[in-house]
Design a protein around this motif. Structure first.
Motif, PDB file in Angstrom:
ATOM      1  N   PHE A 270       0.712  -1.248  -0.109  1.00 36.63           N
ATOM      2  CA  PHE A 270       0.068   0.052   0.094  1.00 36.63           C
ATOM      3  C   PHE A 270       0.756   1.244   0.073  1.00 36.63           C
ATOM      4  CE2 PHE A 270      -2.598   3.438   2.191  1.00 36.63           C
ATOM      5  CZ  PHE A 270      -3.714   3.307   1.466  1.00 36.63           C
ATOM      6  N   LYS A 271       0.910   2.047  -1.064  1.00 43.72           N
ATOM      7  CA  LYS A 271       1.634   3.287  -1.144  1.00 43.72           C
ATOM      8  C   LYS A 271       2.991   2.853  -0.832  1.00 43.72           C
ATOM      9  CE  LYS A 271      -2.160   6.586  -0.513  1.00 43.72           C
ATOM     10  NZ  LYS A 271      -2.630   7.739  -0.044  1.00 43.72           N
ATOM     11  N   GLY A 272       3.592   1.822  -1.455  1.00 43.54           N
ATOM     12  CA  GLY A 272       4.981   1.416  -1.246  1.00 43.54           C
ATOM     13  C   GLY A 272       5.428   0.851  -0.066  1.00 43.54           C
ATOM     14  N   ASP A 273       4.414   0.650   0.796  1.00 44.66           N
ATOM     15  CA  ASP A 273       4.853   0.173   2.073  1.00 44.66           C
ATOM     16  C   ASP A 273       4.281  -1.200   2.008  1.00 44.66           C
ATOM     17  OD1 ASP A 273       5.474   2.751   3.210  1.00 44.66           O
ATOM     18  OD2 ASP A 273       3.723   3.121   4.081  1.00 44.66           O
ATOM     19  N   VAL A 274       5.415  -2.429   2.134  1.00 50.13           N
ATOM     20  CA  VAL A 274       5.083  -3.757   2.085  1.00 50.13           C
ATOM     21  C   VAL A 274       4.831  -4.281   3.364  1.00 50.13           C
ATOM     22  CG1 VAL A 274       6.212  -5.935   1.483  1.00 50.13           C
ATOM     23  CG2 VAL A 274       6.625  -3.957  -0.136  1.00 50.13           C
ATOM     24  N   GLN A 275       3.846  -5.156   3.341  1.00 49.56           N
ATOM     25  CA  GLN A 275       3.629  -5.922   4.525  1.00 49.56           C
ATOM     26  C   GLN A 275       3.941  -7.740   4.561  1.00 49.56           C
ATOM     27  OE1 GLN A 275      -0.505  -5.439   6.078  1.00 49.56           O
ATOM     28  NE2 GLN A 275      -0.201  -6.872   7.854  1.00 49.56           N
ATOM     29  N   LEU A 276       4.562  -8.043   4.994  1.00 50.74           N
ATOM     30  CA  LEU A 276       4.746  -9.577   4.772  1.00 50.74           C
ATOM     31  C   LEU A 276       4.091 -10.193   6.406  1.00 50.74           C
ATOM     32  CD1 LEU A 276       8.754  -9.310   4.249  1.00 50.74           C
ATOM     33  CD2 LEU A 276       6.855  -9.633   2.700  1.00 50.74           C
ATOM     34  N   SER A 277       3.482 -11.331   5.713  1.00 49.06           N
ATOM     35  CA  SER A 277       2.700 -12.317   6.779  1.00 49.06           C
ATOM     36  C   SER A 277       2.934 -13.635   6.124  1.00 49.06           C
ATOM     37  CB  SER A 277       1.454 -11.596   6.923  1.00 49.06           C
ATOM     38  OG  SER A 277       0.568 -11.950   5.399  1.00 49.06           O
ATOM     39  N   GLY A 278       2.232 -14.659   7.214  1.00 45.07           N
ATOM     40  CA  GLY A 278       2.583 -16.022   6.969  1.00 45.07           C
ATOM     41  C   GLY A 278       3.324 -16.604   8.136  1.00 45.07           C
ATOM     42  N   PHE A 279       3.916 -17.895   7.677  1.00 48.27           N
ATOM     43  CA  PHE A 279       4.589 -18.723   8.578  1.00 48.27           C
ATOM     44  C   PHE A 279       5.934 -19.114   8.118  1.00 48.27           C
ATOM     45  CE2 PHE A 279      -0.039 -18.716   9.916  1.00 48.27           C
ATOM     46  CZ  PHE A 279       0.189 -18.611  11.045  1.00 48.27           C
ATOM     47  N   VAL A 280       6.843 -19.216   8.580  1.00 47.48           N
ATOM     48  CA  VAL A 280       8.237 -19.746   8.661  1.00 47.48           C
ATOM     49  C   VAL A 280       8.609 -20.778   9.594  1.00 47.48           C
ATOM     50  CG1 VAL A 280       8.761 -18.042   6.821  1.00 47.48           C
ATOM     51  CG2 VAL A 280       9.397 -17.842   9.429  1.00 47.48           C
TER      52      VAL A 280
ATOM     53  N   ASN B 188       6.970  -6.517   9.184  1.00 51.55           N
ATOM     54  CA  ASN B 188       7.118  -7.984   9.142  1.00 51.55           C
ATOM     55  C   ASN B 188       5.984  -8.439  10.197  1.00 51.55           C
ATOM     56  OD1 ASN B 188       8.016 -10.618   9.394  1.00 51.55           O
ATOM     57  ND2 ASN B 188      10.095 -10.011  10.404  1.00 51.55           N
ATOM     58  N   ASP B 189       5.121  -9.173   9.619  1.00 51.86           N
ATOM     59  CA  ASP B 189       3.999  -9.795  10.562  1.00 51.86           C
ATOM     60  C   ASP B 189       4.390 -11.569  10.046  1.00 51.86           C
ATOM     61  OD1 ASP B 189       2.783  -7.743  11.848  1.00 51.86           O
ATOM     62  OD2 ASP B 189       1.690  -7.228   9.716  1.00 51.86           O
ATOM     63  N   ILE B 190       5.528 -11.882   9.841  1.00 52.09           N
ATOM     64  CA  ILE B 190       5.646 -13.232   9.747  1.00 52.09           C
ATOM     65  C   ILE B 190       5.916 -13.884  11.118  1.00 52.09           C
ATOM     66  CG2 ILE B 190       7.289 -14.903   8.639  1.00 52.09           C
ATOM     67  CD1 ILE B 190       8.052 -13.106   6.526  1.00 52.09           C
ATOM     68  N   ARG B 191       5.206 -15.007  11.234  1.00 50.83           N
ATOM     69  CA  ARG B 191       5.116 -15.552  12.617  1.00 50.83           C
ATOM     70  C   ARG B 191       5.860 -17.107  12.279  1.00 50.83           C
ATOM     71  NH1 ARG B 191       3.835 -11.609  14.552  1.00 50.83           N
ATOM     72  NH2 ARG B 191       1.664 -10.863  14.709  1.00 50.83           N
ATOM     73  N   VAL B 192       6.647 -17.574  13.410  1.00 50.77           N
ATOM     74  CA  VAL B 192       7.421 -18.590  13.341  1.00 50.77           C
ATOM     75  C   VAL B 192       6.786 -20.019  13.971  1.00 50.77           C
ATOM     76  CG1 VAL B 192       9.417 -19.734  14.437  1.00 50.77           C
ATOM     77  CG2 VAL B 192       9.712 -17.313  13.673  1.00 50.77           C
ATOM     78  N   LYS B 193       6.624 -20.978  13.070  1.00 51.92           N
ATOM     79  CA  LYS B 193       5.714 -22.030  13.462  1.00 51.92           C
ATOM     80  C   LYS B 193       6.264 -22.566  14.640  1.00 51.92           C
ATOM     81  CE  LYS B 193       4.953 -23.570   8.872  1.00 51.92           C
ATOM     82  NZ  LYS B 193       4.904 -24.555   7.903  1.00 51.92           N
TER      83      LYS B 193
END
Length: 106
Positions: A67-77, A101-106
């Motif tokens: 959104f307007k150049g701001d990247v949001q990462l999400s998911g699981f690693v 960074n909204d990535i969560r660790v499993k």
């Protein structure tokens, strides 16, 4: 008479379209304009491609939104290092202004 009605309808449609196109392109703090939306779509695609080309990451488990150049990462690693690597990769893409960074660790 039919020609006059047809021309009148065409003129009304053209004026409605021109007004709609002018108002549809304007951006607000919470909504992107048409050009920004296209730019963000390109940035999202580039970030996804960069993540996919990083052999240490499972790109299918990482979601990307822009959104307007701001990247949001999400998911699981599986590993916190993978989350950090994804952020580094995203920051390296041209057009990215910031990465959340909204990535969560499993």
């Amino acid at each position: 008479m039919k020609i006059a009605k047809a021309l009148s309808s065409i003129m009304i449609a053209a004026s409605v379209l021109s007004v709609a196109s002018l108002t549809g392109c304007a951006s607000t703090p919470t909504k992107e304009g048409t050009g920004e939306y296209i730019d963000d779509s390109v940035i999202t695609a580039k970030v996804k491609a960069s993540l996919f080309n990083e052999p240490t990451l499972k790109a299918t488990e990482i979601n990307v939104e822009t959104f307007k150049g701001d990247v949001q990462l999400s998911g699981f690693v599986a590993d916190p290092k993978d989350a950090q690597k994804a952020v580094e990769v995203a920051r390296g893409v041209k057009g990215v202004t910031s990465v959340k960074n909204d990535i969560r660790v499993k």
